[in-house]
Design an enzyme around this catalytic site. Structure first.
Site, PDB file in Angstrom:
ATOM      1  N   TYR A  43       0.828  -1.213   0.000  1.00 22.67           N
ATOM      2  CA  TYR A  43       0.000   0.000   0.000  1.00 22.67           C
ATOM      3  C   TYR A  43       0.860   1.261   0.000  1.00 22.67           C
ATOM      4  O   TYR A  43       0.376   2.342  -0.317  1.00 22.67           O
ATOM      5  CB  TYR A  43      -0.936   0.060   1.223  1.00 22.67           C
ATOM      6  CG  TYR A  43      -1.926  -1.072   1.359  1.00 22.67           C
ATOM      7  CD1 TYR A  43      -2.133  -2.006   0.343  1.00 22.67           C
ATOM      8  CD2 TYR A  43      -2.675  -1.214   2.532  1.00 22.67           C
ATOM      9  CE1 TYR A  43      -3.042  -3.050   0.499  1.00 22.67           C
ATOM     10  CE2 TYR A  43      -3.585  -2.249   2.689  1.00 22.67           C
ATOM     11  CZ  TYR A  43      -3.753  -3.162   1.675  1.00 22.67           C
ATOM     12  OH  TYR A  43      -4.657  -4.184   1.845  1.00 22.67           O
ATOM     13  N   LYS A 102       1.155  -6.609   5.944  1.00 23.49           N
ATOM     14  CA  LYS A 102       1.213  -7.794   5.080  1.00 23.49           C
ATOM     15  C   LYS A 102       2.495  -7.801   4.257  1.00 23.49           C
ATOM     16  O   LYS A 102       2.995  -6.748   3.861  1.00 23.49           O
ATOM     17  CB  LYS A 102      -0.004  -7.822   4.135  1.00 23.49           C
ATOM     18  CG  LYS A 102      -1.333  -7.651   4.842  1.00 23.49           C
ATOM     19  CD  LYS A 102      -2.516  -7.672   3.886  1.00 23.49           C
ATOM     20  CE  LYS A 102      -3.740  -7.062   4.539  1.00 23.49           C
ATOM     21  NZ  LYS A 102      -3.761  -5.588   4.489  1.00 23.49           N
TER      22      LYS A 102
END
Length: 275
Positions: free
Chosen positions: A52, A77
């Site tokens: 992200y 993640k």
């Protein structure tokens, strides 16, 4: 309970707030403001990811909040390009540095990328991070039953969570049943199908009757199914509204009406084919 948000007890005893805040597709410079608004509204669980590009923005908001670290639940993640045992450990260090934390609460393998066949090796790195106390819980994202079964067959560590695309249009009944059988918590990303289910007549009818928004009805459906859910928004009013789902209940008829809207609607990639 964290504030008025119930928690889900994971298979290792760690508790995660059932409703959290996601920052997918939020630019780093906007992330700090959005996460700060979420923390102010009462969210305590924040979900980000290396890909992200906004872990630093999340970290700034956490630091500025003044909230005790033990009151926060932070998920990030591992990106696909960093899979493999040693690469995973390096990528985790990089994420931790960006977040400005000494541990994360939940670390997920973002996608199985089955063609690359590294996820079992990657999982061994998460086992080590868990054993070293650098992550409180280890999990996966976008794993199908076959991918999960392989981890169960090759490791003593059962994933605490599988975070998957899940909403009324894609209810993942078979996968949720597998999770229940093996003590894996189900977490929903894209819980509102990026808005694609909010005009479903079954959902708008319940919204009209309960005086809630269609989004609140869908989030309530998730909660009553037992899903962990991480809606995202950058609008403060909507951030607050998404948290305001604990003062009403859907009836069995409501749940059945929404169950009937399942239609295999994927808004994201197919995990069996995304590499």
């Amino acid at each position: 309970m964290t504030g008025n948000v119930p928690t889900v007890k994971l298979n290792n005893g760690v508790e995660i707030p059932q409703l959290g805040f996601g920052v997918f597709q939020v630019p780093d410079d906007e992330t700090t403001t959005a996460v700060s608004a979420a923390l102010e509204a009462g969210y305590r669980s924040i979900d980000t990811a290396a890909i992200y590009g906004n872990e630093a923005g999340v970290g700034r908001a956490l630091a500025a909040s003044g909230l005790p670290r033990e009151d926060l639940f932070v998920t990030t993640k591992l990106w696909n390009a960093d899979q493999g045992h040693d690469a995973t450990l390096r990528a985790f260090d990089a994420s931790l540095a960006k977040l400005g934390l000494d541990h994360v609460d939940l670390y997920l393998i973002h996608w199985p990328t089955p063609a690359r066949d590294l996820y079992a090796d990657t999982w061994k790195a998460l086992e080590k991070l868990a054993a070293d106390g650098r992550i409180r819980a280890a999990g996966v994202s976008n794993f199908q039953p076959s991918h999960l079964q392989r981890l169960l067959d090759t490791s003593d560590l059962v994933p605490a969570v599988n975070q998957v695309e899940l909403h009324p249009g894609l209810q993942q009944a078979e996968l949720r049943a597998f999770h229940t059988q093996h003590g894996i918590a189900t977490e929903a990303w894209s819980p509102l199908a990026q808005g694609a289910v909010l005009n479903d007549p079954e959902i708008t009818a319940i919204a009209d009757r309960t005086g809630k928004s269609p989004a609140q009805v869908v989030l309530r459906w998730h909660l009553q199914l037992g899903n962990i859910v991480i809606p995202k928004s950058v609008t403060p009013a909507r951030i607050r509204q998404n948290l305001d789902v604990f003062d009403f209940t859907l009836t069995d008829d409501d749940m059945a009406a929404i169950a009937a809207t399942d239609r295999g609607l994927r808004t994201g990639p197919d995990p069996d084919e995304f590499n």
